[in-house]
Design an enzyme around this catalytic site. Structure first.
Site, mmCIF file in Angstrom:
data_model
loop_
_atom_site.group_PDB
_atom_site.id
_atom_site.type_symbol
_atom_site.label_atom_id
_atom_site.label_comp_id
_atom_site.label_asym_id
_atom_site.label_seq_id
_atom_site.Cartn_x
_atom_site.Cartn_y
_atom_site.Cartn_z
ATOM 1 N N SER A 134 0.103 -1.020 0.084
ATOM 2 C CA SER A 134 0.172 0.047 0.194
ATOM 3 C C SER A 134 1.000 1.602 -0.008
ATOM 4 O O SER A 134 0.527 2.241 0.437
ATOM 5 C CB SER A 134 -1.148 0.598 1.232
ATOM 6 O OG SER A 134 -2.129 0.977 0.763
ATOM 7 N N HIS A 155 19.434 13.559 19.619
ATOM 8 C CA HIS A 155 18.462 12.473 19.563
ATOM 9 C C HIS A 155 18.564 11.945 17.951
ATOM 10 O O HIS A 155 17.580 12.921 18.042
ATOM 11 C CB HIS A 155 17.209 12.927 20.928
ATOM 12 C CG HIS A 155 16.271 11.705 20.333
ATOM 13 N ND1 HIS A 155 16.296 10.449 21.612
ATOM 14 C CD2 HIS A 155 14.355 11.826 20.511
ATOM 15 C CE1 HIS A 155 15.365 10.008 21.317
ATOM 16 N NE2 HIS A 155 14.383 10.546 20.426
ATOM 17 N N SER A 215 15.458 8.332 16.661
ATOM 18 C CA SER A 215 14.412 7.808 16.558
ATOM 19 C C SER A 215 13.877 7.459 15.888
ATOM 20 O O SER A 215 13.282 8.342 14.735
ATOM 21 C CB SER A 215 13.850 7.864 18.033
ATOM 22 O OG SER A 215 12.740 9.115 17.512
ATOM 23 N N SER A 262 11.310 -0.440 17.157
ATOM 24 C CA SER A 262 11.805 0.520 18.289
ATOM 25 C C SER A 262 12.995 1.018 17.883
ATOM 26 O O SER A 262 14.014 0.181 18.589
ATOM 27 C CB SER A 262 11.111 0.681 19.476
ATOM 28 O OG SER A 262 11.799 2.282 19.619
#
Length: 294
Positions: A130, A166, A168, A176
């Site tokens: 998708s 930072h 992520s 994660s």
């Protein structure tokens, strides 16, 4: 796939005709370090102005030699057997901005900046998934920057900075990935070359989602950039002081197309092009357009 080939042919044709079409007087060449960080009084622009930080570009096609079909199984609660079917070809884009929060700190010399960079890998040609985003990396920073003017060899060290970083991917366990760093930045200029050396210290994390990331990605970055006329080149190398068989290198070539429109070719080899791929080695090739550089 036919649409992708049309995009590649189009980019090739416009890049090959760049020299005959471009208005060189309207193009902006690569900024020096003082312009990037507003070091000299002539370059001061004040606070809370949103300006480009790292390169901003869009790669219409990015090919990878190795698909990370299953995120690497980590230990404990971070282990996963999830299987994904990704295409070798996807799009990639990066946006990056910074703004000066305070000017003239610490005896009138230091500037405090906030920076934000986001990198996206989009499976836009993958209809089975998708056309989902495969990976998004978010990187906010706080930067304390000082101007210096130290002669070294035939150039000058122009800036020294301390960065709280930072990074992520914003995903849930088990996919994660994140880490926090304290980064030093030393900026050096020689003729039309700029060099930035960024060693870092990874801050401890009791829930390590990417163990050994410094072994794969490294604990320092070296960025070199230059321009020849209106053609720009920059290289980013990440490496470790403790192991020399890993790390990565990224080569970039930015070329004029028409007016302010510029093409962008990128080659990457090694580990950690994204956080989810931090321990996956691959070679990637991308072609697209560039909107802003260092």
């Amino acid at each position: 796939m036919i649409k992708l080939y049309k995009v590649l042919v189009f980019l090739f044709l416009i890049s090959s005709s760049a020299f005959s079409q471009v208005d060189y007087n309207k193009l902006i060449i690569r900024k020096n370090i003082s312009q990037q960080w507003e070091l000299d009084s002539i370059d001061k622009k004040g606070t809370f102005r949103l300006v480009s930080y790292r390169p901003i570009y869009f790669a219409a096609a990015r090919w990878s030699s190795k698909r990370n079909e299953a995120p690497f199984d980590e230990s404990g609660e971070f282990a996963t057997d999830e299987k994904n079917i990704f295409n070798n070809i996807e799009t990639k884009f990066q946006i990056s901005f910074k703004t000066k929060l305070f000017q003239g700190l610490f005896f009138g010399t230091g500037d405090l900046w906030a920076g934000y960079t986001q990198k996206a890998h989009w499976q836009v040609y993958n209809k089975k998934l998708s056309r989902a985003f495969r990976e998004l990396n978010y990187e906010p920073e706080i930067i304390l920057n000082f101007p210096v003017n130290i002669d070294l060899f035939q150039g000058k060290i122009r800036t020294f900075g301390i960065i709280l970083n930072h990074q992520s991917n914003g995903k849930d366990i088990p996919t994660s990935r994140s880490w926090n760093r304290i980064i030093l930045n030393i900026g050096y200029e020689f003729n039309n070359w700029t060099v930035n050396f960024r060693p870092w210290y990874r801050m401890p994390d009791t829930e390590d989602e990417n163990p050994g990331i410094t072994r794969y990605v490294g604990d320092a970055e070296l960025e070199l950039g230059t321009h020849f006329g209106k053609h720009e080149f920059y290289t980013i190398i990440n490496h470790s002081f403790s192991t020399f068989e890993k790390g990565n290198i990224q080569l970039n070539y930015v070329f004029p197309i028409h007016g302010h429109l510029r093409g962008h070719a990128q080659v990457f080899h090694g580990y950690g092009e994204t956080l989810i791929d931090y321990n996956v080695s691959q070679t990637t090739i991308g072609i697209g357009v560039s909107f802003a550089n260092w």
